[in-house]
Design a protein around this motif. Structure first.
Motif, PDB file in Angstrom:
ATOM      1  N   TRP A 108       0.841  -1.196   0.000  1.00  0.00           N
ATOM      2  CA  TRP A 108       0.000   0.000   0.000  1.00  0.00           C
ATOM      3  C   TRP A 108       0.873   1.242   0.000  1.00  0.00           C
ATOM      4  N   GLU A 109       1.986   1.199   0.711  1.00  0.00           N
ATOM      5  CA  GLU A 109       2.905   2.334   0.743  1.00  0.00           C
ATOM      6  C   GLU A 109       3.463   2.613  -0.656  1.00  0.00           C
ATOM      7  N   ASP A 110       3.823   1.575  -1.371  1.00  0.00           N
ATOM      8  CA  ASP A 110       4.344   1.744  -2.736  1.00  0.00           C
ATOM      9  C   ASP A 110       3.270   2.319  -3.657  1.00  0.00           C
ATOM     10  N   ALA A 111       2.048   1.857  -3.515  1.00  0.00           N
ATOM     11  CA  ALA A 111       0.945   2.388  -4.322  1.00  0.00           C
ATOM     12  C   ALA A 111       0.738   3.875  -4.039  1.00  0.00           C
ATOM     13  N   SER A 112       0.813   4.255  -2.772  1.00  0.00           N
ATOM     14  CA  SER A 112       0.661   5.663  -2.386  1.00  0.00           C
ATOM     15  C   SER A 112       1.787   6.508  -2.971  1.00  0.00           C
ATOM     16  N   GLN A 113       3.008   6.019  -2.876  1.00  0.00           N
ATOM     17  CA  GLN A 113       4.152   6.766  -3.395  1.00  0.00           C
ATOM     18  C   GLN A 113       4.063   6.910  -4.913  1.00  0.00           C
ATOM     19  N   LYS A 114       3.618   5.865  -5.596  1.00  0.00           N
ATOM     20  CA  LYS A 114       3.449   5.946  -7.054  1.00  0.00           C
ATOM     21  C   LYS A 114       2.446   7.021  -7.429  1.00  0.00           C
ATOM     22  N   ALA A 115       1.356   7.113  -6.672  1.00  0.00           N
ATOM     23  CA  ALA A 115       0.327   8.122  -6.954  1.00  0.00           C
ATOM     24  C   ALA A 115       0.889   9.525  -6.782  1.00  0.00           C
ATOM     25  N   ILE A 116       1.632   9.767  -5.703  1.00  0.00           N
ATOM     26  CA  ILE A 116       2.186  11.093  -5.448  1.00  0.00           C
ATOM     27  C   ILE A 116       3.272  11.433  -6.457  1.00  0.00           C
ATOM     28  N   THR A 117       4.097  10.469  -6.801  1.00  0.00           N
ATOM     29  CA  THR A 117       5.155  10.703  -7.796  1.00  0.00           C
ATOM     30  C   THR A 117       4.547  11.098  -9.139  1.00  0.00           C
ATOM     31  N   LYS A 118       3.517  10.390  -9.548  1.00  0.00           N
ATOM     32  CA  LYS A 118       2.850  10.683 -10.824  1.00  0.00           C
ATOM     33  C   LYS A 118       2.136  12.042 -10.758  1.00  0.00           C
ATOM     34  N   ALA A 119       1.419  12.301  -9.670  1.00  0.00           N
ATOM     35  CA  ALA A 119       0.684  13.561  -9.526  1.00  0.00           C
ATOM     36  C   ALA A 119       1.638  14.754  -9.510  1.00  0.00           C
ATOM     37  N   SER A 120       2.811  14.581  -8.928  1.00  0.00           N
ATOM     38  CA  SER A 120       3.794  15.665  -8.834  1.00  0.00           C
ATOM     39  C   SER A 120       4.300  16.132 -10.192  1.00  0.00           C
ATOM     40  N   LYS A 121       4.140  15.297 -11.202  1.00  0.00           N
ATOM     41  CA  LYS A 121       4.579  15.672 -12.548  1.00  0.00           C
ATOM     42  C   LYS A 121       3.667  16.723 -13.173  1.00  0.00           C
ATOM     43  N   SER A 122       2.402  16.767 -12.752  1.00  0.00           N
ATOM     44  CA  SER A 122       1.477  17.738 -13.338  1.00  0.00           C
ATOM     45  C   SER A 122       0.892  18.713 -12.318  1.00  0.00           C
ATOM     46  N   LEU A 123       0.991  18.412 -11.034  1.00  0.00           N
ATOM     47  CA  LEU A 123       0.468  19.298  -9.987  1.00  0.00           C
ATOM     48  C   LEU A 123       1.623  19.940  -9.233  1.00  0.00           C
ATOM     49  N   LYS A 124       1.512  21.240  -9.004  1.00  0.00           N
ATOM     50  CA  LYS A 124       2.512  21.946  -8.215  1.00  0.00           C
ATOM     51  C   LYS A 124       1.955  22.183  -6.817  1.00  0.00           C
ATOM     52  N   ASN A 125       2.837  22.388  -5.881  1.00  0.00           N
ATOM     53  CA  ASN A 125       2.469  22.786  -4.517  1.00  0.00           C
ATOM     54  C   ASN A 125       1.612  21.763  -3.772  1.00  0.00           C
ATOM     55  N   ILE A 126       1.917  20.472  -3.931  1.00  0.00           N
ATOM     56  CA  ILE A 126       1.202  19.451  -3.161  1.00  0.00           C
ATOM     57  C   ILE A 126       1.559  19.648  -1.693  1.00  0.00           C
ATOM     58  N   LYS A 127       0.536  19.760  -0.853  1.00  0.00           N
ATOM     59  CA  LYS A 127       0.726  20.056   0.565  1.00  0.00           C
ATOM     60  C   LYS A 127       0.524  18.849   1.474  1.00  0.00           C
TER      61      LYS A 127
END
Length: 66
Positions: free
Chosen positions: A17-36
Motif C-alpha cells: 500500500w505504501e508503494d501504491a501511495s508513493q506511485k500516486a504522489i510521484t505521478k501527480a507531482s509531474k502535473s500538480l505543483k504545490n502538493i501540501k
C-alpha cells in the motif's frame, strides 16, 4: 490568502500500500505543483490463488492553487 484544492486519486502496486501511495504522489507531482498533503482514504487488495496480487489505495491529495 491561499486557496487549496483537493482531488481524489486511485493507485495500485504489486508490492505494498505504501508503494501504491508513493506511485500516486510521484505521478501527480509531474502535473500538480504545490502538493501540501495526502490523506489515505481507503485501502483494499485484490486476491488471486489465495494470495494478495495487488494493493490498492484511494488518496485525497491537497495542493495550493497559484
Amino acid at each position: 490568502m491561499s486557496v487549496l484544492k483537493v482531488i481524489e486519486l486511485l493507485a495500485s502496486s504489486a508490492v505494498s500500500w505504501e508503494d501504491a501511495s508513493q506511485k500516486a504522489i510521484t505521478k501527480a507531482s509531474k502535473s500538480l505543483k504545490n502538493i501540501k498533503s495526502v490523506y489515505i482514504k481507503d485501502q483494499s487488495a485484490a486476491v488471486a490463488e489465495g494470495k494478495i496480487s495487488e494493493y490498492r489505495v484511494t488518496l485525497k491529495v491537497t495542493f495550493e492553487l497559484e
